[in-house]
Design an enzyme around this catalytic site. Structure first.
Site, PDB file in Angstrom:
ATOM      1  N   SER A 190       1.831  -7.933  -0.527  1.00  0.00           N
ATOM      2  CA  SER A 190       2.583  -8.838   0.351  1.00  0.00           C
ATOM      3  C   SER A 190       1.912 -10.201   0.520  1.00  0.00           C
ATOM      4  CB  SER A 190       2.862  -8.184   1.696  1.00  0.00           C
ATOM      5  OG  SER A 190       1.706  -8.101   2.474  1.00  0.00           O
ATOM      6  N   THR A 194       0.804  -1.209   0.000  1.00  0.00           N
ATOM      7  CA  THR A 194       0.000   0.000   0.000  1.00  0.00           C
ATOM      8  C   THR A 194       0.841   1.265   0.000  1.00  0.00           C
ATOM      9  OG1 THR A 194      -1.750  -1.197   1.088  1.00  0.00           O
ATOM     10  CG2 THR A 194      -1.769   1.165   1.417  1.00  0.00           C
ATOM     11  N   THR A 224       1.807  -4.486   4.271  1.00  0.00           N
ATOM     12  CA  THR A 224       1.727  -4.719   5.719  1.00  0.00           C
ATOM     13  C   THR A 224       1.173  -6.097   6.083  1.00  0.00           C
ATOM     14  OG1 THR A 224      -0.449  -3.677   5.771  1.00  0.00           O
ATOM     15  CG2 THR A 224       1.459  -2.279   6.260  1.00  0.00           C
TER      16      THR A 224
END
Ligand SMILES: NC(=O)C[C@H](N)C(=O)O
Length: 332
Positions: free
Chosen positions: A64, A15, A97
């Site tokens: 991720s 992000t 994240t």
């Protein structure tokens, strides 16, 4: 005037470099070419030029949740090279994240360096209203350039807060303060006046920097199986059938699988699968009774199940002996 520190910047995705349709697109935005995204982000934080000289390092980028363990090994090899370069003073890795804590933990397992290595990401896309992308990137670079950050292990910087890679976890899906150090808390903070203040030092732990990634292209399969009311043996049996060399059981509460799961885990251990008992709670230490230990089942200590999995994958490249495995987990 002395030269500013050189900070290598390795973008891996997420992000922090993403761009949405408009400023309120905070959930389903697209991921950008991260090299380009980092250049754009650095342009909006010219203040960086007063704290460090940033050296961009290209890397494959992906959300991720789409990264593979092999990508993380490749990243680890790159970071090992960067910290060995005498001209580099610190490293920042930008990362999605959702699995950031896993990559940070692998880096902590394979790096032996005093140079600061800092992972960061963001909870709101770079294009979002009140995005945390610029400030997190700026603070991560500031942290990697800070003399006080040396020799503190791999660090995670999110929301002005410095965490240890060993203990940090993403504890909320979307809040800006999503990252927590579980029951051990953060190591320090970046204060509004720009000071980097550490309040704690993480005690050394047995597996820290204990592994080498050179020559490691892939790792043995280790699965995580989560317990819940009435869980039967099916998922454990499926994991064994899929060829797992290890299983991490994310047991209920204090680390208890159901009786059916316990029997299946003991059968798996008898068959040579290395079994590590963790807890699904996300905090606290798991105790394994002498009777369970005698069946070859090892405690994960206070490691979260996903981190116990990564440690076990690396440990299994060296040993399958439960007593030696337990040493790496600090639970011998
Ligand atoms: N906040 C984030 O970075 C989520 C992102 N989609 C990721 O790659 O994990």
């Amino acid at each position: 005037m002395s030269q500013l520190p050189i900070v290598a910047l390795v973008p891996t995705g997420g992000t922090i470099g993403a761009r949405g349709r408009d400023r309120l697109d905070l959930a389903f935005y697209g991921e950008l070419d991260q090299q380009h995204a980092m250049e754009e982000l650095l342009e909006v934080i010219p203040e960086v030029r007063a704290v460090a000289r940033v050296r961009p390092v290209p890397f494959r980028s992906a959300a991720s949740h789409a990264l593979q363990v092999e990508d993380v090994l490749r990243l680890a090899r790159r970071v090992v090279q960067l910290v060995a370069d005498p001209s580099v003073d610190g490293v920042v890795v930008t990362h999605g994240t959702n699995t950031l804590e896993e990559t940070a933990f692998v880096l902590a397992l394979v790096l032996s360096t005093d140079k600061p290595v800092v992972l960061t990401g963001s909870m709101r896309p770079a294009s979002g209203l009140s995005s945390d992308s610029p400030i997190n990137l700026f603070n991560a670079i500031r942290l990697a350039a800070a003399p006080g950050a040396s020799g503190r292990g791999v660090l995670v910087l999110m929301d002005d807060t410095v965490h240890s890679a060993r203990d940090v976890t993403k504890a909320s899906t979307a809040r800006l303060d999503a990252f927590r150090g579980a029951e051990l808390g953060p190591l320090g903070f970046i204060e509004p006046d720009g000071s980097v203040l550490f309040h704690h030092r993480r005690e050394p732990w047995p597996a820290e920097g204990a592994f080498s990634v050179s020559g490691l292209a892939a790792l043995p399969r280790v699965d995580v199986v989560m317990s819940y009311l009435g869980a039967d043996a099916s998922l454990i049996d499926a994991s064994v059938r899929a060829g797992a060399a290890g299983i991490v059981s994310a047991g209920t509460g204090a680390g208890f699988p159901t009786p059916a799961e316990q029997a299946a885990l003991e059968a798996a251990a008898d068959g040579g699968v290395v079994v590590v008992q963790a807890s699904r709670t996300g905090s606290g230490r798991v105790g394994v009774s002498p009777a369970v230990m005698a069946r070859g089942i090892v405690s994960a200590g206070n490691l979260a199940p996903v981190k116990a999995r990564l440690l076990l994958m690396l440990v299994l490249t060296r040993t399958h002996d439960p007593r030696r495995v337990a040493e790496y987990f600090g639970c011998a």
